[in-house]
Design a protein around this motif. Sequence first.
Motif, mmCIF file in Angstrom:
data_model
loop_
_atom_site.group_PDB
_atom_site.id
_atom_site.type_symbol
_atom_site.label_atom_id
_atom_site.label_comp_id
_atom_site.label_asym_id
_atom_site.label_seq_id
_atom_site.Cartn_x
_atom_site.Cartn_y
_atom_site.Cartn_z
ATOM 1 N N ILE A 43 0.848 -1.186 0.000
ATOM 2 C CA ILE A 43 0.000 0.000 0.000
ATOM 3 C C ILE A 43 0.886 1.238 0.000
ATOM 4 O O ILE A 43 2.066 1.141 0.357
ATOM 5 N N ASP A 44 0.323 2.396 -0.395
ATOM 6 C CA ASP A 44 1.181 3.587 -0.376
ATOM 7 C C ASP A 44 1.280 4.157 1.046
ATOM 8 O O ASP A 44 0.539 3.753 1.949
ATOM 9 N N VAL A 45 2.233 5.087 1.186
ATOM 10 C CA VAL A 45 2.562 5.601 2.515
ATOM 11 C C VAL A 45 1.347 6.258 3.184
ATOM 12 O O VAL A 45 1.148 6.125 4.396
ATOM 13 N N GLN A 46 0.536 6.920 2.382
ATOM 14 C CA GLN A 46 -0.674 7.555 2.930
ATOM 15 C C GLN A 46 -1.646 6.515 3.488
ATOM 16 O O GLN A 46 -2.278 6.717 4.523
ATOM 17 N N GLY A 47 -1.769 5.394 2.776
ATOM 18 C CA GLY A 47 -2.633 4.303 3.230
ATOM 19 C C GLY A 47 -2.159 3.748 4.567
ATOM 20 O O GLY A 47 -2.964 3.397 5.429
ATOM 21 N N VAL A 48 -0.839 3.705 4.752
ATOM 22 C CA VAL A 48 -0.295 3.183 6.020
ATOM 23 C C VAL A 48 -0.706 4.090 7.173
ATOM 24 O O VAL A 48 -1.039 3.621 8.263
ATOM 25 N N GLU A 49 -0.711 5.390 6.910
ATOM 26 C CA GLU A 49 -1.123 6.344 7.956
ATOM 27 C C GLU A 49 -2.565 6.027 8.406
ATOM 28 O O GLU A 49 -2.882 6.072 9.585
ATOM 29 N N SER A 50 -3.429 5.679 7.450
ATOM 30 C CA SER A 50 -4.808 5.327 7.807
ATOM 31 C C SER A 50 -4.838 4.054 8.656
ATOM 32 O O SER A 50 -5.610 3.952 9.612
ATOM 33 N N PHE A 51 -4.015 3.073 8.296
ATOM 34 C CA PHE A 51 -3.944 1.845 9.109
ATOM 35 C C PHE A 51 -3.486 2.175 10.532
ATOM 36 O O PHE A 51 -4.018 1.653 11.509
ATOM 37 N N ARG A 52 -2.457 3.036 10.636
ATOM 38 C CA ARG A 52 -1.957 3.417 11.981
ATOM 39 C C ARG A 52 -3.064 4.081 12.789
ATOM 40 O O ARG A 52 -3.234 3.804 13.972
ATOM 41 N N ASN A 53 -3.811 4.958 12.143
ATOM 42 C CA ASN A 53 -4.891 5.638 12.860
ATOM 43 C C ASN A 53 -5.949 4.646 13.297
ATOM 44 O O ASN A 53 -6.451 4.710 14.415
ATOM 45 N N ALA A 54 -6.289 3.699 12.408
ATOM 46 C CA ALA A 54 -7.293 2.691 12.761
ATOM 47 C C ALA A 54 -6.809 1.858 13.948
ATOM 48 O O ALA A 54 -7.593 1.473 14.823
ATOM 49 N N ALA A 55 -5.501 1.589 13.997
ATOM 50 C CA ALA A 55 -4.958 0.755 15.082
ATOM 51 C C ALA A 55 -5.067 1.449 16.440
ATOM 52 O O ALA A 55 -5.061 0.786 17.484
ATOM 53 N N LYS A 56 -5.186 2.787 16.425
ATOM 54 C CA LYS A 56 -5.303 3.508 17.701
ATOM 55 C C LYS A 56 -6.590 3.140 18.431
ATOM 56 O O LYS A 56 -6.662 3.209 19.649
ATOM 57 N N THR A 57 -7.620 2.769 17.653
ATOM 58 C CA THR A 57 -8.898 2.442 18.310
ATOM 59 C C THR A 57 -9.273 0.969 18.133
ATOM 60 O O THR A 57 -10.340 0.556 18.569
ATOM 61 N N ASN A 58 -8.419 0.212 17.451
ATOM 62 C CA ASN A 58 -8.737 -1.206 17.233
ATOM 63 C C ASN A 58 -7.626 -2.083 17.821
ATOM 64 O O ASN A 58 -6.548 -2.221 17.229
ATOM 65 N N PRO A 59 -7.875 -2.686 19.006
ATOM 66 C CA PRO A 59 -6.812 -3.431 19.686
ATOM 67 C C PRO A 59 -6.303 -4.639 18.889
ATOM 68 O O PRO A 59 -5.128 -5.016 19.030
ATOM 69 N N ILE A 60 -7.164 -5.232 18.036
ATOM 70 C CA ILE A 60 -6.685 -6.400 17.257
ATOM 71 C C ILE A 60 -5.647 -5.936 16.245
ATOM 72 O O ILE A 60 -4.574 -6.544 16.090
ATOM 73 N N LEU A 61 -5.966 -4.831 15.563
ATOM 74 C CA LEU A 61 -4.987 -4.287 14.614
ATOM 75 C C LEU A 61 -3.705 -3.899 15.348
ATOM 76 O O LEU A 61 -2.601 -4.205 14.886
ATOM 77 N N ALA A 62 -3.874 -3.198 16.476
ATOM 78 C CA ALA A 62 -2.697 -2.724 17.210
ATOM 79 C C ALA A 62 -1.789 -3.897 17.578
ATOM 80 O O ALA A 62 -0.568 -3.806 17.500
ATOM 81 N N ARG A 63 -2.380 -5.018 17.932
ATOM 82 C CA ARG A 63 -1.596 -6.178 18.378
ATOM 83 C C ARG A 63 -0.943 -6.929 17.214
ATOM 84 O O ARG A 63 0.203 -7.348 17.290
ATOM 85 N N HIS A 64 -1.677 -7.070 16.123
ATOM 86 C CA HIS A 64 -1.210 -7.975 15.060
ATOM 87 C C HIS A 64 -0.506 -7.284 13.896
ATOM 88 O O HIS A 64 0.090 -7.939 13.059
ATOM 89 N N MET A 65 -0.579 -5.958 13.844
ATOM 90 C CA MET A 65 -0.038 -5.251 12.675
ATOM 91 C C MET A 65 1.414 -4.824 12.873
ATOM 92 O O MET A 65 1.808 -4.434 13.960
ATOM 93 N N ALA A 66 2.187 -4.915 11.791
ATOM 94 C CA ALA A 66 3.518 -4.295 11.771
ATOM 95 C C ALA A 66 3.680 -3.598 10.427
ATOM 96 O O ALA A 66 3.243 -4.121 9.390
#
Length: 213
Positions: free
Chosen positions: A117-140
């Motif tokens: 994904i592009d760098v901007q898309g990653v920023e959206s994933f990071r923001n989503a991980a702030k409120t989604n504990p599953i993403l926060a735990r499993h994403m790198a």
Amino acid sequence: MSSQPDASSKQPNPTPTPPVLLVIAGAAGSGKSTLCERLVSTEAEFSRVVTTTTRPPRPGEIDGVHYHFLTPEQFDAKLAAGEFLEWAWVHQKHRYGTLASSVLEPLANGRSLAINIDVQGVESFRNAAKTNPILARHMATVFIDVPMEELRKRMKLRGQDSDAEIERRMKTAEREVQEAGKFDYLIKSTTRDEDFAALQAAWRGTCERIASS
Ligand SMILES: Nc1ncnc2c1ncn2[C@@H]1O[C@H](COP(=O)(O)OP(=O)(O)OP(=O)(O)O)[C@@H](O)[C@H]1O
């Protein structure tokens, strides 16, 4: 987008690993697709995230395999319902995005996922991980860092883009590389094999973090 490889051609990993989501970014021509394809074709745990688009399917493309194909109206409804982790217009013509369900359901079923994904898309994933504990735990997040001249060379060698398009992409690359410090892992790109070994190391590191948390 290329089709999913035959799962039977992959070697199963004897040691079970926790499911991870590797979000792979880098400038155009950095080698994101190359790395992502190698990961999903050689590692039995991994699938590619099936993303969503409003562009019509091309011959041979299967809904739910290559993309989730939605009409603009269906896309709007899911957007309004907050179902997208990220989305963007491409060439001001069609919309592309990633539904939360396309990530969370496979993770819940124990599948590891890769997305390029592009760098901007990653920023959206990071923001989503702030409120989604599953993403926060499993994403790198992984950034592929390629020196500017090497990027230009790779795009020229690939032979897909005009000189003007390459120069446009190089300008975007200069902006994108400024974001590299925000990523969990940085791959200093050298050979294809070494880049892949670095991606596997990022995978192992993420598994260890999850196991110890
Ligand atoms: N480590 C490497 N060394 C040299 N060439 C590489 C390396 N990794 C990938 N390439 C080549 O560089 C070109 C760009 O790679 P690829 O298409 O994977 O990049 P990308 O980041 O997905 O680009 P885009 O964002 O434009 O789709 C391809 O021709 C690929 O074979």
